[in-house]
Design an enzyme around this catalytic site. Structure first.
Site, PDB file in Angstrom:
ATOM      1  CG  HIS A 185      -1.000   3.008   1.429  1.00  0.00           C
ATOM      2  ND1 HIS A 185      -0.131   2.277   2.223  1.00  0.00           N
ATOM      3  CD2 HIS A 185      -0.235   3.940   0.814  1.00  0.00           C
ATOM      4  CE1 HIS A 185       1.095   2.748   2.078  1.00  0.00           C
ATOM      5  NE2 HIS A 185       1.063   3.763   1.241  1.00  0.00           N
TER       6      HIS A 185
ATOM      7  CG  ASP B 130       5.031   4.350   2.415  1.00  0.00           C
ATOM      8  OD1 ASP B 130       3.956   4.668   1.878  1.00  0.00           O
ATOM      9  OD2 ASP B 130       5.769   3.453   1.979  1.00  0.00           O
TER      10      ASP B 130
ATOM     11  CD  GLU C   2       1.159   2.414  -2.122  1.00  0.00           C
ATOM     12  OE1 GLU C   2       1.734   3.146  -2.951  1.00  0.00           O
ATOM     13  OE2 GLU C   2       1.777   1.844  -1.185  1.00  0.00           O
TER      14      GLU C   2
ATOM     15  CG  HIS D 259       9.515   0.868   1.711  1.00  0.00           C
ATOM     16  ND1 HIS D 259       9.436   0.393   0.418  1.00  0.00           N
ATOM     17  CD2 HIS D 259       8.352   1.542   1.922  1.00  0.00           C
ATOM     18  CE1 HIS D 259       8.287   0.760  -0.120  1.00  0.00           C
ATOM     19  NE2 HIS D 259       7.614   1.466   0.780  1.00  0.00           N
TER      20      HIS D 259
END
EC number: 3.4.-.-
Length: 965
Positions: free
Chosen positions: A171, A183, A217, A316
């Protein structure tokens, strides 16, 4: 009296120095490589392999992570356009067709799908959540040389022919507070390189290959779900999902569908992972999900999930950037992706084909559940779960039988000294017995196991109470505390037992206990394998096998002893002579001797009087052994010792081999370290920083305590021979680490505490509250440091398993004043209620956003979004109704039209008013420009260096207006 010992010249003898040195060296020789494999990522090759370009990959990663790019941001659109450009560049750079002919191939057809048409409405299972989402996915289809050349996807009723293809997914959106390097930037650039690789001569795939760059995502796996609405989604039967649940390091195989689809991963040059991680995901130990659950669970594909896993403190956050990853990490994921994908697309079998399914899912067949794990990051083992079950059952039956048969053979050979306290001479009528002390040492193991383990569990509770987050930054301080306490206590207890009641059977009895305990664990593991399909207990089989062999060797060792009757006869001979000379073969030191009355020459016993010893019947012979009732023979600890006897152990032990312990140790400890060691490191890395997410802190400490026992329990048969040097050193280590773990600050700039930000605005009144969620009291301390909170009352309440501290924040500027002069204009809605039915139509739009939602005070029965697709594989309404509808659009300022229906009697039961009520909310997630969300800027600027910021929800700012009809 001096304590004799075996000859120190034997480097393999079962004496203190050889035991201490050999066991320590073996542990270090295995632990150090395990740590290196776990923490050091293999370097990327100096020159790129054929079909790949690592320099391009790194440059692509830097471009991709130039800014935050969540779905609801303008930077996301820029990334989308950049990806399309890069894909076309890679396709155009493919060699001419003539180069393919030289290797017997044809240049593959490549089709790029920029999906700006698909949409889908679906629900979260049992969550009361409904979602409408519009696709901006990009798909690259590389046609396999075995496939036909029809463009079947252009026919509304077209279906792919032949064998199923392969999907590789990554993603390209990030969270609003992270740059998305791992990520999922590394996954994205890996997919770009796969385009280059499979369009290189010599690498053209046999099966069709679909590379999916999905968008959305991070906001409930939306991109993967809407991919199901594109025709190309019917082609793949297998998949490889590339993800990032950490920020750097090695990419691990988190989970897979079955053994057959896992085998291609064996081609990876540096495989890494264990099936236990899949069981951990299923158990909810990791509070996040990946697109894997959509592809496997909803679409019916079979595949693998490869992801980065640590450190979660950077996950994150703004430290998930190119600076905090490396080319080595890129290569680790890319090399695994190339190897696995090549294995899947080159498969010529029909193992991934199945019968058509009535539920609409892909007919990919089914494979046997698998067991898989890596060995030192260099080799990968895959076999089927039923093989593990068969081996487990076989070993459960065979191992006890072998020991039983061996015991019977020992008994028939009259050499079964175990569990025997005495023996009779061969020609004795049973009234005369010689002490063997063969029972000594049998009851030590429970104390050796329980005392150290109980203390480490107590330490887990102690640390959890006083400093529960210390493992967040100091995991090896916690490990050092547990290990040092356990090993020292095990040594201390064993030395006390050995001093009080020395026994040559300490080793065999401890191994026997270990055999019994591990047999029980193998039974439990086997039941779980059969009943629940859980393969994570595979290590028990290998550990038990090693313990069984070591125990069996201990039993075979007894064949070196003399027959008990011969031994007793030899000891009894001196008592039958009138000479003062006697044998001392049977002397076992450490026993107190009580003098009795001498026998008369004729063997009669003097008449008892009031002066006769109370120990009548116990008689000392000229050989200095003692007869107790029934001519029971005992020894005298003042008797000269056998030169090869260790300490005060039984005299017959001089016949036992002195080197066998080395073989036994090598059969137990290395297997435990090889199979349990990586699991301990994996579990520590995956869970040590989950406490900040709201997971119970006690679990990881209990896990460390339990794993400490598992890792060092192989020392128990040998630790009584340890010198004092290592245990006393470990005692000092324990004292230091205990103090550190109780008083040290748990966070650091390298291991920051993750705090979760959101700003909620009431657009009707203009009142806003900025909030931070996270570990208390640290979250309150960070909030108190902010200039805007000076003089304010910060309120902290529990929300989503975490304390949430709120204050009146600096007003956001997500919509510029030129576009809307008042906050209430940021969000527009209109509601039309039916006059005859409990139905209403809502029209919703927001400025400078493409994400809104409707939150109802009471769940609605049904809802429909205008122009949406619906799919029976994805029910759009939860069984208990829908309480929240999330709306996503690919267009900015889009207006959604939603029809809702609620219960017919809702008006009668609604105490708040007639009809339907709730809130309309719009989300703003673009934090790339300073001053747009000043409350977030303030947190980033004034938060301490040991704290990082992540998003709490889909939006950094959520503006709401109430409605009621």
């Amino acid at each position: 009296m001096a304590r004799p010992s075996l000859s120190p010249s034997n480097p393999l003898g079962f004496t203190p120095w050889p035991v201490t040195v050999i066991t320590a060296v073996v542990y270090l020789a295995l632990v150090v490589p395990l740590l290196v494999v776990h923490h050091v990522v293999p370097s990327a090759p100096s020159s790129s392999p054929k079909g790949l370009n690592l320099t391009e990959a790194w440059a692509d990663l830097q471009e991709l992570t130039h800014g935050f790019h969540p779905y609801n941001s303008h930077r996301n659109d820029e990334v989308h356009e950049w990806l399309l450009k890069r894909i076309l560049e890679l396709i155009d750079s493919a060699p001419p067709a003539s180069e393919y002919g030289s290797v017997g191939e044809e240049k593959p057809d490549i089709v790029v799908f920029d999906d700006t048409q698909s949409n889908l409405t679906f629900s979260g299972r049992g969550s009361g959540l409904g979602v409408y989402f519009e696709s901006t996915n990009i798909m690259v289809y590389i046609r396999g040389w075995e496939e036909d050349r029809e463009r079947w996807w252009e026919d509304p009723h077209g279906r792919p022919a032949g064998k199923g293809g392969v999907l590789v997914n990554a993603h390209y959106d990030s969270v609003s507070t992270g740059y998305g390097a791992t990520d999922d930037g590394v996954g994205v650039v890996s997919c770009l390189q796969l385009i280059k690789y499979f369009t290189t001569p010599g690498h053209v795939p046999r099966r069709g290959l679909v590379l999916l760059f999905n968008n959305g995502e991070e906001d409930f796996l939306n991109g993967a779900r809407v991919y199901s609405q594109h025709p190309i989604s019917q082609l793949p039967h297998t998949f490889l999902n590339l993800e990032g649940a950490g920020a750097g390091g090695r990419a691990t195989l988190f989970r897979s569908s079955d053994a057959e689809v896992t085998k291609p991963y064996m081609r990876a040059p540096h495989p890494f992972g264990s099936v236990l991680s899949a069981n951990g995901f299923e158990a909810g130990l990791i509070s996040s999900q990946t697109d894997y659950v959509v592809f496997e669970g909803d679409l019916g594909l079979r595949g693998l999930d490869v992801a980065f896993m640590e450190p979660r403190a950077r996950y994150h956050t703004d430290e998930d950037d190119a600076r905090h990853t490396s080319l080595a990490s890129v290569w680790h994921m890319l090399s695994a992706a190339v190897a696995t994908t090549e294995g899947l697309v080159s498969d010529a079998s029909s193992r991934f084909e199945g019968l058509p399914r009535e539920d609409g899912r892909i007919a990919s067949g089914s494979g046997p559940k698998g067991v898989w794990f890596d060995l030192f990051g260099s080799a990968f083992v895959v076999f089927e779960l039923h093989t593990l079950f068969a081996l487990s059952v076989t070993l459960l039956v065979v191992a006890p039988l072998v020991l039983l048969v061996t015991s019977i053979a020992l008994a028939r050979a009259d050499k079964m000294y175990l569990f025997r306290s005495s023996a009779s001479p061969e020609d004795s009528d049973g009234s005369e017995v010689v002490p063997l002390h063969g029972v000594r040492g049998f009851f030590r193991f429970p104390f050796l196991l329980v005392i150290p383990t109980a203390v480490t569990v107590g330490l887990a509770y102690l640390v959890t109470k006083f400093n529960p987050y210390i493992i967040h930054s100091s995991e090896y301080a916690v490990w050092s505390m547990m290990i040092s306490a356990w090993v020292f206590l095990a040594w201390f207890v064993s030395r006390v037992a050995d001093f009080a009641r020395p026994s040559a059977f300490h080793r065999v009895y401890t191994l026997t206990w270990l055999f019994l305990v591990e047999w029980v664990f193998l039974v439990i593991s086997t039941v779980y394998e059969n009943q629940y399909g859980l393969a994570g207990g595979y290590f028990v089989l290998f550990v038990f096998a090693g313990t069984f062999l070591a125990t069996w060797i201990s039993y075979l060792e007894l064949f070196a002893l003399p027959r008990k009757s011969d031994y007793a006869t030899q000891l009894a001979l001196p008592s039958r002579r009138t000479s003062s000379h006697g044998s001392r073969l049977g002397t076992a030191s450490g026993e107190d001797v009580e003098d009795g009355e001498d026998e008369d020459d004729d063997g009669t016993t003097a008449e008892a009087t009031e002066t006769t010893s109370l120990l009548r019947g116990q008689r000392t012979t000229f050989a200095n052994y003692v007869r107790v009732t029934g001519d029971y023979l005992r020894d005298d600890d003042e008797e000269p010792r056998q030169p090869n006897l260790y300490g005060h152990e039984q005299a017959w032990s001089i016949h036992l081999p002195k080197w066998v312990w080395v073989l036994q140790f090598l059969l137990t400890a290395p297997l435990v370290l090889i199979f349990v060691g990586p699991l301990a490191l994996l579990l520590t890395s995956a869970l040590r920083q989950t406490g900040q997410d709201g997971s119970p802190s006690l679990f990881i400490y209990i896990a460390v305590a339990a794993l400490t026992t598992l890792l060092f329990i192989p020392l128990l048969p040998f630790i009584h021979r340890y010198t004092h040097h290592i245990p006393l050193f470990l005692l000092c280590v324990f004292a230091g680490t205990l103090i550190y773990n109780l008083v040290a600050f748990p966070f650091s700039p390298a291991n920051r505490l993750k705090l979760f930000f959101i700003q909620e605005v009431d657009l009707d009144t203009g009142v806003n509250h900025a909030s931070l969620s996270g570990a208390y009291p640290f979250v309150h301390d960070v909030a108190r440091r902010l200039p805007s909170t000076a003089g304010q009352n910060i309120t902290c309440d529990l929300a989503m398993l975490r304390p949430k501290c709120s204050w009146h924040g600096i007003p956001p500027q997500v919509v510029q004043p030129a576009a809307a002069s008042k906050m209430e204009d940021w969000l527009s809605y209109n509601i039309t209620k039916s006059d005859s039915e409990p139905k209403a139509q809502l029209s919703i739009s927001g400025r400078n956003t493409r994400a809104c939602k409707v939150v109802f005070d009471r769940p609605v029965l049904d809802f429909q979004v205008a122009d949406s697709a619906y799919d029976p594989r994805f029910p759009h309404v939860s069984p208990d109704g829908t309480k929240e509808i999330r709306l996503w659009s690919r267009e900015w300022g889009h207006t959604w039209t939603v029809d809702v229906e609620w219960a017919a009697d809702a008006e009668e039961t609604d105490e708040k008013g007639p009809g339907l009520s709730g809130r309309v909310v719009c989300l703003w997630s673009d934090g790339n420009s300073a001053g747009v969300i000043p409350a977030l800027d303030e947190v980033r600027r004034y938060a301490p260096v040991w704290a990082g910021v992540s998003k709490l929800s889909d939006g950094l700012v959520e503006g709401s207006r109430r409605f009621e009809v």
